[in-house]
Design a protein around this motif. Structure first.
Motif: not given
Length: 402
Positions: A244, A48-49, A247-248, A255, A251, A57-58, A61, A260, A52
């Motif tokens: 996911m 996920p990182l 990533l949440r 971020s 965020q 974008s999400p 993913l 991370m 980015v």
């Protein structure tokens, strides 16, 4: 509520029940899964990182996770048919482990998210073939009364690898970078195939035969199993890929580079909870009605999804939510296969495992894409709220299944 095994989940005590369940095959499958998860979870934790950093974008993913799982559905159905063919499934599972490892390592070559999608799809299709083959070998390697325990033991090894992998990724992320980590994931990925090939053998039992005539889809999907699949499917279309959550978390924590690393660390916590609960859940499933236990964990998924929708920023709250999601995954992977084994005739059990995996694959496709699109075009609250709603509906259907 009577939690003792009911009519659909008989408490069988066959003549072989006194036989030891912890044997060479079970240990070999555990070691293979440990190495496999070590490799692909090392890559999954940073995927996920990495997405980015290449400007995606999400939603990208969600498409990668969902589409690769959805495409693997057909491979899972094929794997189910292979799983009922004695002498073929060992080779199919070995090749599945090898291809997954190679495909995951190829992430290092990707320049766009579409290239990641192709590599992930190839690897997950190989997982789709190997899963039912391995699961049927596992069921035939232990006494019927210890199937849940054996699944729990195997999943514990599986998840131990899923702890080691992200820990390696977290430690190496700011030392060697994303692409070098993907390359290193090749080592445990290849070792998983080597371990399965040399340690696991076809069970030598009199009742096992070579290729058998397929009795038809009706035989492979008895009514009780169909009702079970409906509940699993409804839950599944909200059960997004847990990567996911990384990533949440990143965020919610800003971020930054530190955020991370913390997010990857939280994924490790998720996998630790998964590993700790795998075996106890499997044992509990051998004592009580597995369907009710699984439905209860669907409720836990509902609670966790609501938590991620609210979006806490405190570290402690995020730890709790990741732990809850880890226990849900432990219950899914341990109890769903064990319940299916209760409901399926022995001669089509492998096919049934393939159908179950296929239903989960469709669910993964719909859920991850839906959550990713809702997150990108509406909000994270809408995305995780959708997941919570599907968890609630799946739990109700599973409780009502007779």
């Amino acid at each position: 509520m009577n939690l003792r095994p009911g009519p659909e989940e008989p408490d069988l005590e066959p003549a072989g029940a006194a036989e030891p369940w912890l044997n060479r095959n079970i240990v070999g499958m555990g070691i293979s899964s440990l190495f496999s998860d070590w490799g692909h979870e090392m890559a999954t934790a940073i995927l996920p990182l990495f997405i980015v950093t290449i400007g995606a974008s999400p939603a990208a993913l969600g498409v990668i996770e969902g589409a690769s799982d959805g495409a693997a559905t057909f491979a899972k159905l094929a794997g189910g048919r292979l799983a009922d063919r004695v002498g073929v499934r060992h080779v199919a599972a070995t090749l599945g482990y090898l291809i997954t490892g190679l495909a995951t390592g190829s992430f290092a070559l990707a320049q766009t998210w579409f290239e990641l999608l192709i590599a992930r799809t190839v690897g997950w299709m190989a997982r789709g073939v190997r899963g039912p083959c391995r699961d049927n070998l596992l069921v035939e390697s232990v006494p019927a009364a210890k199937v849940g325990t054996a699944f729990g033991f195997h999943r514990s090894f599986d998840t131990l690898g899923a702890i080691i992998g992200p820990l390696c990724a977290m430690f190496l992320l700011h030392r060697i970078g994303f692409r070098s980590i993907f390359v290193l994931s090749l080592v445990p990925g290849v070792l998983s195939a080597v371990s399965f090939f040399f340690f696991v053998r076809e069970p030598k039992e009199e009742h096992l035969e070579g290729p058998r005539a397929f009795p038809g889809w009706n035989a492979a999907m008895p009514p009780a199993f169909r009702r079970f699949l409906l509940a699993v499917g409804v839950f599944g279309i909200g059960d997004f890929a847990h990567s996911m959550l990384i990533l949440r978390a990143a965020q919610l924590m800003g971020s930054s580079a530190k955020a991370m690393s913390i997010a990857v660390g939280l994924y490790v916590v998720h996998n630790v909870a998964h590993a700790i609960l795998d075996y106890p859940i499997g044992v509990a499933g051998d004592r009580y009605q597995r369907r009710y236990l699984l439905a209860g964990w669907y409720v836990v998924s509902l609670i966790a999804a609501i938590g991620f929708a609210i979006g806490p920023t405190s570290f402690v709250s995020l730890v709790v939510l990741f732990i809850l999601e880890g226990t849900v995954m432990a219950a899914e992977e341990t109890l769903e296969s064990a319940v299916a084994a209760d409901l399926l005739p022995a001669n089509v059990r492998g096919t049934g495992f393939g159908i179950l995996a296929g239903v989960n694959g469709v669910g993964d496709l719909v859920s991850s894409v839906a959550v990713g699109l809702l997150w990108t075009h509406l909000s994270a609250e809408a995305a995780f709220g959708y997941a919570a709603l599907m968890s609630a509906m799946g739990s109700v259907l599973l409780f009502l299944a007779v």
